[in-house]
Design an enzyme around this catalytic site. Structure first.
Site, PDB file in Angstrom:
ATOM      1  N   GLY A 130      21.576   5.242 -15.339  1.00  0.00           N
ATOM      2  CA  GLY A 130      22.248   5.133 -16.312  1.00  0.00           C
ATOM      3  C   GLY A 130      23.520   5.530 -16.719  1.00  0.00           C
ATOM      4  O   GLY A 130      24.037   4.798 -16.198  1.00  0.00           O
ATOM      5  N   ARG A 131      24.056   6.422 -17.428  1.00  0.00           N
ATOM      6  CA  ARG A 131      25.188   6.148 -17.915  1.00  0.00           C
ATOM      7  C   ARG A 131      26.117   6.288 -16.402  1.00  0.00           C
ATOM      8  O   ARG A 131      27.178   5.402 -16.350  1.00  0.00           O
ATOM      9  CB  ARG A 131      26.148   6.856 -18.591  1.00  0.00           C
ATOM     10  CG  ARG A 131      25.489   6.859 -20.091  1.00  0.00           C
ATOM     11  CD  ARG A 131      25.717   8.450 -20.877  1.00  0.00           C
ATOM     12  NE  ARG A 131      25.033   8.833 -20.796  1.00  0.00           N
ATOM     13  CZ  ARG A 131      24.630   9.709 -21.816  1.00  0.00           C
ATOM     14  NH1 ARG A 131      24.325   9.200 -22.999  1.00  0.00           N
ATOM     15  NH2 ARG A 131      24.345  10.606 -21.805  1.00  0.00           N
ATOM     16  N   ILE A 132      25.879   7.732 -15.827  1.00  0.00           N
ATOM     17  CA  ILE A 132      27.060   7.671 -14.403  1.00  0.00           C
ATOM     18  C   ILE A 132      26.848   6.135 -13.551  1.00  0.00           C
ATOM     19  O   ILE A 132      27.292   6.347 -12.739  1.00  0.00           O
ATOM     20  CB  ILE A 132      26.405   8.145 -13.724  1.00  0.00           C
ATOM     21  CG1 ILE A 132      27.452  10.087 -14.890  1.00  0.00           C
ATOM     22  CG2 ILE A 132      27.417   8.675 -12.600  1.00  0.00           C
ATOM     23  CD1 ILE A 132      26.971  11.805 -15.001  1.00  0.00           C
ATOM     24  N   THR A 210      25.799  12.713  -6.275  1.00  0.00           N
ATOM     25  CA  THR A 210      26.266  13.555  -6.709  1.00  0.00           C
ATOM     26  C   THR A 210      25.429  13.603  -8.138  1.00  0.00           C
ATOM     27  O   THR A 210      25.561  14.397  -8.846  1.00  0.00           O
ATOM     28  CB  THR A 210      27.223  12.653  -7.936  1.00  0.00           C
ATOM     29  OG1 THR A 210      26.847  11.415  -8.408  1.00  0.00           O
ATOM     30  CG2 THR A 210      28.909  12.181  -6.520  1.00  0.00           C
ATOM     31  N   SER A 211      24.338  13.779  -7.801  1.00  0.00           N
ATOM     32  CA  SER A 211      23.183  14.433  -9.357  1.00  0.00           C
ATOM     33  C   SER A 211      22.559  15.634  -9.225  1.00  0.00           C
ATOM     34  O   SER A 211      23.482  16.550  -9.311  1.00  0.00           O
ATOM     35  CB  SER A 211      22.221  13.396  -9.358  1.00  0.00           C
ATOM     36  OG  SER A 211      21.281  13.188  -8.007  1.00  0.00           O
ATOM     37  N   ARG A 212      21.617  15.674  -8.582  1.00  0.00           N
ATOM     38  CA  ARG A 212      21.301  17.139  -8.320  1.00  0.00           C
ATOM     39  C   ARG A 212      20.938  17.011  -6.803  1.00  0.00           C
ATOM     40  O   ARG A 212      20.055  16.191  -5.983  1.00  0.00           O
ATOM     41  CB  ARG A 212      19.512  17.457  -8.770  1.00  0.00           C
ATOM     42  CG  ARG A 212      20.646  17.767 -10.356  1.00  0.00           C
ATOM     43  CD  ARG A 212      21.031  19.126 -10.415  1.00  0.00           C
ATOM     44  NE  ARG A 212      21.954  19.788 -12.170  1.00  0.00           N
ATOM     45  CZ  ARG A 212      23.057  19.250 -12.881  1.00  0.00           C
ATOM     46  NH1 ARG A 212      23.786  18.583 -12.004  1.00  0.00           N
ATOM     47  NH2 ARG A 212      23.143  19.453 -13.896  1.00  0.00           N
ATOM     48  N   GLU A 241      22.475  25.743  -3.929  1.00  0.00           N
ATOM     49  CA  GLU A 241      23.298  25.302  -3.872  1.00  0.00           C
ATOM     50  C   GLU A 241      23.944  26.211  -4.181  1.00  0.00           C
ATOM     51  O   GLU A 241      23.426  27.694  -5.720  1.00  0.00           O
ATOM     52  CB  GLU A 241      23.438  24.337  -5.107  1.00  0.00           C
ATOM     53  CG  GLU A 241      24.993  23.870  -5.209  1.00  0.00           C
ATOM     54  CD  GLU A 241      25.066  22.910  -6.260  1.00  0.00           C
ATOM     55  OE1 GLU A 241      24.716  21.321  -5.782  1.00  0.00           O
ATOM     56  OE2 GLU A 241      26.300  23.042  -7.439  1.00  0.00           O
ATOM     57  N   HIS A 260      30.293  20.516  -5.765  1.00  0.00           N
ATOM     58  CA  HIS A 260      29.970  19.767  -7.219  1.00  0.00           C
ATOM     59  C   HIS A 260      30.889  19.817  -8.231  1.00  0.00           C
ATOM     60  O   HIS A 260      31.653  20.608  -8.753  1.00  0.00           O
ATOM     61  CB  HIS A 260      28.603  21.274  -8.037  1.00  0.00           C
ATOM     62  CG  HIS A 260      27.569  20.946  -8.055  1.00  0.00           C
ATOM     63  ND1 HIS A 260      26.676  21.294  -8.619  1.00  0.00           N
ATOM     64  CD2 HIS A 260      28.094  20.165  -9.788  1.00  0.00           C
ATOM     65  CE1 HIS A 260      26.197  20.418  -9.908  1.00  0.00           C
ATOM     66  NE2 HIS A 260      26.982  19.649 -10.091  1.00  0.00           N
TER      67      HIS A 260
HETATM   68  C1  DGY Z   1      26.561  18.230 -15.536  1.00  0.00           C
HETATM   69  O1  DGY Z   1      27.138  18.058 -16.177  1.00  0.00           O
HETATM   70  O2  DGY Z   1      25.504  18.124 -15.028  1.00  0.00           O
HETATM   71  C2  DGY Z   1      27.626  18.766 -13.977  1.00  0.00           C
HETATM   72  O3  DGY Z   1      26.483  17.882 -13.135  1.00  0.00           O
HETATM   73  C3  DGY Z   1      27.641  20.421 -14.000  1.00  0.00           C
HETATM   74  O4  DGY Z   1      26.512  20.861 -14.009  1.00  0.00           O
END
Ligand code: DGY
Length: 304
Positions: A130-132, A210-212, A241, A260
């Site tokens: 996706g974008r990231i 860096t997602s979840r 978390e 985070h």
């Molecule tokens: C997001 O924008 O989803 C960041 O991880 C903060 O929750």
């Protein structure tokens, strides 16, 4: 208007009590579920300070005609910067090196001191283009990496633009030297990376998330790292978390965990804040927010 003026999360009982009196809610990751929404008869809009809305039961909000807004787009490059920083920090042992300098352990340059691995020329696997994910891939291209991705759908335009190849998950796991996760947390992606997946990964692989946190099975990750089935994990998100200070992952030398901070640059947080306000005020006025997650909710909204 009332604000929770603390960096600590709002205690659940306080939130449950406060939502009974409000029309609009700005939250940053609090669990918004049926129990909470049942206590909020006046609530019309939830403005999420972030792009990921896995903390919100969107179906329950929609059923009640509550519109949810989020902050897509503005945090893409900042989060990609952090993902790439984690890759570089992990591969070049930056934190370990800096700690050694501070503590006085470092005495002299040596040919075998703190040897890391090269990012250039390595294969970067990306889950979720996706974008990231695609912003990380562009950074990888700039660093001379070979690129591959797995995602539910093909992204032909990005494949052609960046020169990244699509692979199924299992072959991708077996091919990459770095694996960076950029998928949303959904029931389908929960524990997407677990015991079987770690067995398929190369023993030199550096995992970046860096997602979840819950996209990765934490117990399986601990096993994989402690038995050196993979080389390293650099995580900005964890499950649980925040990660408790006595968590076994924090005892490992081959794990680096940041709190985070994916979108945490001043400029990006200011942009996110503006979007949060715009979404909130539109929702309070009964209008469609600029960034709605569940636009269908407004069609269901009952007059208050
Ligand atoms: C997001 O924008 O989803 C960041 O991880 C903060 O929750």
């Amino acid at each position: 208007m009332e604000a929770w003026d603390s960096e600590d999360a709002v205690p659940r009982d306080v939130l449950l009590q406060k939502v009974s009196e409000i029309d609009g809610l700005v939250e940053d990751g609090d669990r918004i579920d049926a129990e909470l929404l049942n206590q909020a008869p006046r609530l019309r809009v939830i403005s999420n300070f972030g792009v990921g809305v896995d903390n919100i039961d969107i179906g329950e909000a929609t059923k009640r005609g509550i519109i949810v807004g989020n902050t897509p787009g503005v945090l893409t490059e900042t989060t990609a910067d952090l993902a790439f920083s984690l890759m570089l920090a992990a591969s070049r042992r930056i934190v370990e090196g800096a700690e050694g300098v501070k503590s006085g352990r470092w005495r002299n340059w040596g040919p075998m001191n703190l040897l890391g691995v090269d990012v250039h020329g390595a294969t970067l696997g990306i889950i979720g283009l996706g974008r990231i994910g695609s912003a990380v891939a562009r950074r990888g291209r700039g660093f001379g990496m070979k690129l591959a991705y797995y995602s539910r759908e093909r992204h032909m335009e990005i494949e052609n633009e960046i020169g990244i190849k699509f692979m199924d998950l299992n072959p991708l796991l077996g091919e990459c030297d770095f694996l960076s996760i950029h998928t949303r947390l959904t029931p389908e992606t929960y524990h997407l990376i677990s015991e079987k997946e770690f067995l398929r990964m190369k023993s030199n692989c550096i995992l970046v998330n860096t997602s979840r946190g819950a996209v990765v099975d934490t117990n399986a990750l601990y096993e994989a790292l402690s038995q050196h089935k993979i080389a390293y994990a650099a995580l900005d998100v964890t499950d649980p978390e925040p990660i408790p200070p006595d968590h076994p992952l924090l005892k490992l030398d081959n794990a680096l965990i940041t709190p985070h901070i994916g979108s945490a640059s001043m400029a990006t947080r200011i942009k996110m804040g503006s979007m949060v306000a715009e979404n909130l005020f539109a929702g309070l006025n009964g209008e469609m927010p600029p960034n709605p997650v569940n636009p269908e909710a407004l069609k269901k909204a009952l007059p208050h």
